[in-house]
Design a protein around this motif. Sequence first.
Motif, PDB file in Angstrom:
ATOM      1  N   PHE A   1       0.843  -1.222   0.000  1.00  0.00           N
ATOM      2  CA  PHE A   1       0.000   0.000   0.000  1.00  0.00           C
ATOM      3  C   PHE A   1       0.860   1.248   0.000  1.00  0.00           C
ATOM      4  O   PHE A   1       0.401   2.335  -0.304  1.00  0.00           O
TER       5      PHE A   1
ATOM      6  N   TYR B   1      -4.605  10.173   9.799  1.00  0.00           N
ATOM      7  CA  TYR B   1      -5.610  11.022  10.464  1.00  0.00           C
ATOM      8  C   TYR B   1      -6.806  11.231   9.546  1.00  0.00           C
ATOM      9  O   TYR B   1      -7.901  11.490  10.011  1.00  0.00           O
TER      10      TYR B   1
ATOM     11  N   HIS C   1       8.800  10.816  10.482  1.00  0.00           N
ATOM     12  CA  HIS C   1       8.901   9.850  11.597  1.00  0.00           C
ATOM     13  C   HIS C   1       8.695   8.417  11.100  1.00  0.00           C
ATOM     14  O   HIS C   1       8.860   7.455  11.823  1.00  0.00           O
ATOM     15  N   HIS C   2       8.351   8.249   9.827  1.00  0.00           N
ATOM     16  CA  HIS C   2       8.315   6.916   9.230  1.00  0.00           C
ATOM     17  C   HIS C   2       9.640   6.565   8.597  1.00  0.00           C
ATOM     18  O   HIS C   2       9.808   5.476   8.047  1.00  0.00           O
TER      19      HIS C   2
ATOM     20  N   SER D   1      -5.286  13.749  20.528  1.00  0.00           N
ATOM     21  CA  SER D   1      -5.922  12.458  20.870  1.00  0.00           C
ATOM     22  C   SER D   1      -6.161  12.342  22.355  1.00  0.00           C
ATOM     23  O   SER D   1      -7.198  11.834  22.802  1.00  0.00           O
TER      24      SER D   1
ATOM     25  N   GLY E   1     -12.393   2.677  20.952  1.00  0.00           N
ATOM     26  CA  GLY E   1     -11.628   3.723  21.639  1.00  0.00           C
ATOM     27  C   GLY E   1     -10.673   3.140  22.657  1.00  0.00           C
ATOM     28  O   GLY E   1      -9.517   3.550  22.757  1.00  0.00           O
TER      29      GLY E   1
ATOM     30  N   ASN F   1       6.783   4.076  18.640  1.00  0.00           N
ATOM     31  CA  ASN F   1       7.255   4.281  17.253  1.00  0.00           C
ATOM     32  C   ASN F   1       7.912   5.639  17.111  1.00  0.00           C
ATOM     33  O   ASN F   1       8.886   5.806  16.411  1.00  0.00           O
ATOM     34  N   ALA F   2       7.313   6.621  17.781  1.00  0.00           N
ATOM     35  CA  ALA F   2       7.716   8.017  17.542  1.00  0.00           C
ATOM     36  C   ALA F   2       9.061   8.348  18.164  1.00  0.00           C
ATOM     37  O   ALA F   2       9.722   9.301  17.761  1.00  0.00           O
TER      38      ALA F   2
ATOM     39  N   ASN G   1      12.628   3.564  18.128  1.00  0.00           N
ATOM     40  CA  ASN G   1      12.088   3.146  16.828  1.00  0.00           C
ATOM     41  C   ASN G   1      13.072   2.234  16.106  1.00  0.00           C
ATOM     42  O   ASN G   1      12.693   1.344  15.367  1.00  0.00           O
TER      43      ASN G   1
ATOM     44  N   HIS H   1      11.282  -0.657  14.100  1.00  0.00           N
ATOM     45  CA  HIS H   1      11.022  -0.331  12.684  1.00  0.00           C
ATOM     46  C   HIS H   1      11.144  -1.566  11.795  1.00  0.00           C
ATOM     47  O   HIS H   1      12.040  -2.388  11.966  1.00  0.00           O
TER      48      HIS H   1
ATOM     49  N   HIS I   1       0.873  -2.232  15.719  1.00  0.00           N
ATOM     50  CA  HIS I   1       0.419  -0.852  15.999  1.00  0.00           C
ATOM     51  C   HIS I   1      -0.762  -0.487  15.108  1.00  0.00           C
ATOM     52  O   HIS I   1      -1.798  -0.023  15.558  1.00  0.00           O
ATOM     53  N   PHE I   2      -0.618  -0.731  13.792  1.00  0.00           N
ATOM     54  CA  PHE I   2      -1.692  -0.198  12.946  1.00  0.00           C
ATOM     55  C   PHE I   2      -2.914  -1.102  12.880  1.00  0.00           C
ATOM     56  O   PHE I   2      -3.974  -0.676  12.433  1.00  0.00           O
TER      57      PHE I   2
ATOM     58  N   THR J   1      -4.767   0.706  15.513  1.00  0.00           N
ATOM     59  CA  THR J   1      -5.225   2.062  15.158  1.00  0.00           C
ATOM     60  C   THR J   1      -6.207   1.995  13.989  1.00  0.00           C
ATOM     61  O   THR J   1      -7.405   2.002  14.180  1.00  0.00           O
TER      62      THR J   1
ATOM     63  N   ARG K   1       8.423  -7.604   9.319  1.00  0.00           N
ATOM     64  CA  ARG K   1       7.112  -7.488   8.683  1.00  0.00           C
ATOM     65  C   ARG K   1       7.294  -7.693   7.181  1.00  0.00           C
ATOM     66  O   ARG K   1       8.437  -7.828   6.709  1.00  0.00           O
TER      67      ARG K   1
HETATM   68 FE1  HAS Z   1       0.885   5.324  13.609  1.00  0.00          FE
HETATM   69  C1  HAS Z   1       3.324   3.740  11.692  1.00  0.00           C
HETATM   70  C2  HAS Z   1       3.352   7.034  15.311  1.00  0.00           C
HETATM   71  C3  HAS Z   1      -1.513   7.126  15.327  1.00  0.00           C
HETATM   72  C4  HAS Z   1      -1.529   4.115  11.478  1.00  0.00           C
HETATM   73  N1  HAS Z   1       0.885   4.156  11.957  1.00  0.00           N
HETATM   74  C5  HAS Z   1       1.998   3.588  11.334  1.00  0.00           C
HETATM   75  C6  HAS Z   1       1.574   2.785  10.189  1.00  0.00           C
HETATM   76  C7  HAS Z   1       0.208   2.941  10.088  1.00  0.00           C
HETATM   77  C8  HAS Z   1      -0.196   3.782  11.212  1.00  0.00           C
HETATM   78  C9  HAS Z   1      -0.720   2.360   9.009  1.00  0.00           C
HETATM   79  O1  HAS Z   1       6.273   7.750  14.892  1.00  0.00           O
HETATM   80  C10 HAS Z   1       2.504   1.924   9.331  1.00  0.00           C
HETATM   81  C11 HAS Z   1       2.779   2.477   7.982  1.00  0.00           C
HETATM   82  C12 HAS Z   1       3.710   1.493   7.259  1.00  0.00           C
HETATM   83  O2  HAS Z   1       3.186   0.586   6.601  1.00  0.00           O
HETATM   84  O3  HAS Z   1       4.930   1.616   7.403  1.00  0.00           O
HETATM   85  N2  HAS Z   1       0.908   6.744  15.060  1.00  0.00           N
HETATM   86  C13 HAS Z   1       2.012   7.275  15.666  1.00  0.00           C
HETATM   87  C14 HAS Z   1       1.613   8.194  16.718  1.00  0.00           C
HETATM   88  C15 HAS Z   1       0.246   8.247  16.715  1.00  0.00           C
HETATM   89  C16 HAS Z   1      -0.196   7.333  15.669  1.00  0.00           C
HETATM   90  C17 HAS Z   1       2.521   8.950  17.652  1.00  0.00           C
HETATM   91  N3  HAS Z   1      -1.097   5.530  13.454  1.00  0.00           N
HETATM   92  C18 HAS Z   1      -1.906   6.339  14.236  1.00  0.00           C
HETATM   93  C19 HAS Z   1      -3.280   6.280  13.780  1.00  0.00           C
HETATM   94  C20 HAS Z   1      -3.282   5.436  12.700  1.00  0.00           C
HETATM   95  C21 HAS Z   1      -1.912   4.980  12.503  1.00  0.00           C
HETATM   96  C22 HAS Z   1      -4.428   7.059  14.413  1.00  0.00           C
HETATM   97  C23 HAS Z   1      -4.375   5.016  11.832  1.00  0.00           C
HETATM   98  C24 HAS Z   1      -5.648   5.350  11.984  1.00  0.00           C
HETATM   99  N4  HAS Z   1       2.896   5.360  13.534  1.00  0.00           N
HETATM  100  C25 HAS Z   1       3.732   6.190  14.267  1.00  0.00           C
HETATM  101  C26 HAS Z   1       5.118   6.042  13.796  1.00  0.00           C
HETATM  102  C27 HAS Z   1       5.112   5.096  12.790  1.00  0.00           C
HETATM  103  C28 HAS Z   1       3.721   4.688  12.639  1.00  0.00           C
HETATM  104  C29 HAS Z   1       6.328   6.745  14.280  1.00  0.00           C
HETATM  105  C30 HAS Z   1       6.312   4.584  11.970  1.00  0.00           C
HETATM  106  C31 HAS Z   1       6.803   3.284  12.555  1.00  0.00           C
HETATM  107  C32 HAS Z   1       7.913   2.697  11.670  1.00  0.00           C
HETATM  108  O4  HAS Z   1       9.060   2.664  12.136  1.00  0.00           O
HETATM  109  O5  HAS Z   1       7.635   2.338  10.504  1.00  0.00           O
HETATM  110  C33 HAS Z   1      -0.620   9.128  17.610  1.00  0.00           C
HETATM  111  O6  HAS Z   1      -1.537   9.863  16.840  1.00  0.00           O
HETATM  112  C34 HAS Z   1      -1.324   8.320  18.662  1.00  0.00           C
HETATM  113  C35 HAS Z   1      -2.073   9.211  19.636  1.00  0.00           C
HETATM  114  C36 HAS Z   1      -3.106   8.435  20.409  1.00  0.00           C
HETATM  115  C37 HAS Z   1      -3.145   8.320  21.772  1.00  0.00           C
HETATM  116  C38 HAS Z   1      -4.250   7.518  22.417  1.00  0.00           C
HETATM  117  C39 HAS Z   1      -5.325   8.412  23.032  1.00  0.00           C
HETATM  118  C40 HAS Z   1      -6.496   7.585  23.488  1.00  0.00           C
HETATM  119  C41 HAS Z   1      -7.791   7.772  23.008  1.00  0.00           C
HETATM  120  C42 HAS Z   1      -8.923   6.893  23.414  1.00  0.00           C
HETATM  121  C43 HAS Z   1      -8.884   6.492  24.870  1.00  0.00           C
HETATM  122  C44 HAS Z   1     -10.075   5.598  25.106  1.00  0.00           C
HETATM  123  C45 HAS Z   1     -10.728   5.519  26.283  1.00  0.00           C
HETATM  124  C46 HAS Z   1     -11.892   4.597  26.392  1.00  0.00           C
HETATM  125  C47 HAS Z   1     -10.342   6.342  27.433  1.00  0.00           C
HETATM  126  C48 HAS Z   1      -2.175   8.994  22.651  1.00  0.00           C
HETATM  127  C49 HAS Z   1      -8.156   8.844  22.049  1.00  0.00           C
HETATM  128  C50 HAS Z   1     -13.196   5.338  26.127  1.00  0.00           C
HETATM  129  C51 HAS Z   1     -13.586   5.207  24.701  1.00  0.00           C
HETATM  130  C52 HAS Z   1     -13.591   6.216  23.747  1.00  0.00           C
HETATM  131  C53 HAS Z   1     -14.353   5.981  22.467  1.00  0.00           C
HETATM  132  C54 HAS Z   1     -12.881   7.519  23.823  1.00  0.00           C
END
Ligand code: HAS
Length: 599
Positions: free
Chosen positions: A148, A252, A297-298, A324, A368, A381-382, A387, A391, A399-400, A403, A462
Amino acid sequence: MSETVTDSTSSDIGIDGRAYVDSFPAEAKIIRRAFYTSFVMLALGGLFGLIQTLHRTDIHQFVGSDTYYTVLTAHGVFLVIAFTIFFLVGVFTWAVTTSLDRPVEDIRFTKLWFSTMSVGAILAAITILAGFTDDLPILGEMSADVLFTFYAPLQAHPLFYAGLAIFIVGTWLAGADWIRSFLAWRSENPGERIPLPTFMVLTTMIMWYIATLGIATSVLVFLLPWSLGLIETVNPTLTRTLFWFFGHPIVYFWLMPAYMMWYLLLPKLAGGRLFSDPLARVVFVLFLLLSTPVGIHHQYLDPGIAEGFKFIAMTNTMFLLLPSLLTAFTVVASMEHGARQRGGEGYFGWLKALPWRDPVFTGMTLAGLMFAAGGFSGMINAGMNINYLVHNTMWVPGHFHLTVGTAVALTFMAASYWFIPQLTGKQLFSRSMGLVQVVLWFVGMTFMANAMHRQGLLGVPRRTAEPWYEGFEFQTAVGSMGELNLQIALGGAILTLSILLFLVNVALTATIGSSGATDDNVIPEPLSGPEDSPLVLDNLKMWTAIAVVLVVLAYTLPLASIVDRGGLFGPGGRSYPMFVDSLTMLAQVTLDGARDLIA
Ligand code: HAS
Ligand code: CU
């Protein structure tokens, strides 16, 4: 569906008492098409997911390992590009028409962008699936085994890149449709605050327009001409960097419609109101500003990008946790408010008062909850240094799958149990089937994603068909590699069952679901409304300008050094030699002709 305890007030958003289809029949038809297309993509992508899970855990190999990249590309593109974005355009059309309380400006234009997206998706799908055929005429020469992320130097058939480009143009037109509705509404409602659902759509689309500039450049200037033979080489670091300029924001682009459901539907279903509209606006503005200057960061392990630029990407990424974490706070506070309206008491006792029997509510809440874990693995990851450990290992798919694979996919499936009745006027075929489905997804993903993260820590790679090596065993302190593989395979099988239940429930609802009262299409007014937030939040022109400045600051130097070092078209690569040569030749012929004329 759960009754909403809150009495409706005049500034509730939506159409009192009626299902969406009663008010917007033409739009409902397009949204149904978008959703059904999305579900077909979910079915296809899920099927390839099961095939690859059983393959790489050595349980059963349906295909040869030389076809593994075809399977993985199909799984990735059908799910993270097609399933998610066809669902998004349905949700955003619902959000804009409901919150502005007006039909689209021209339903033919809406049909145009949906058809454009569909043509693009079909072209890309043909080239991917052609990878399974070698001896068929025409199709046998096609393939797109590029995953992809379609990184060069892997090369796909030109139709794959053309299909992607057409698909993206379709999304651009969709955004124009919603902006057009907003501008028309704005002219009739000068000075009014932007209704929150439309605000969410506009901020998400502005981010998408900025992010897709990267991928449009990479595909149209480099990868498509390269696959057509118009240029001999590309600069892989440059096309990768342009991909990740787009690649992080797309995560996002998947998440923000899920957040929209958590902000708009969860409080309603919990029987309450959104805790804070202003905080929701801050969250979407932060995503608009911070999503694009972080893509590097990727690429922490990419050669050719200086550590300093990677450090800047890491810093920006850490800021990205804020929107988030704010979301976790706001949505949980809204749920608590709803629970207390239903008689919930105590510090935690209120949790019991939530509508856990409602598959929409429970599905989104489980999504959530799992996103909390996915977010924390995102933090790992970040971190540049840590990382290096994870990686390109199974940690990243772990991770994904938490997410996009759960926070987004499970939210979309759970929301469908609310949307399909809204769009068809029919009641959900089976709530209990829906409840079993969402819980199964949570259980299956717990097994699979946990084992993937653990395998990642062992260094299991992977994107590898057979991650086992002669004379070498991955050493795990607890359990064994075989046990982890079993967990991944078991999880994959449970997820497949869950997808089947989802598709059956939705299909039966749409076909033989009993017509009758569905939930009303009303979004209750928030506890703290837009009037409590500074007007500057609605100044989207200013936020867009700041987002562009942040992109220029984050990417100018890295891109300049990548081009300086490796050339625009790769080391020694010339720009469109065939194209330039034929232009030069044409100019020469014209010149000679003119000279003969004069002589
Ligand atoms: Fe990620 C790699 C860092 C969020 C998807 N990410 C990926 C890849 C994908 C992906 C597809 O920094 C791989 C791509 C590939 O094929 O190589 N990601 C982050 C960070 C966040 C993050 C810091 N990722 C996502 C989201 C994705 C997603 C959202 C898809 C929708 N990611 C990375 C990094 C890589 C990476 C590096 C590269 C790794 C590598 O080396 O290749 C942040 O946005 C995360 C913030 C989220 C939080 C959680 C807050 C909690 C919440 C809910 C709490 C729930 C409760 C229960 C309390 C801090 C919001 C109540 C219920 C409720 C409904 C609220
Ligand atoms: Cu990212």
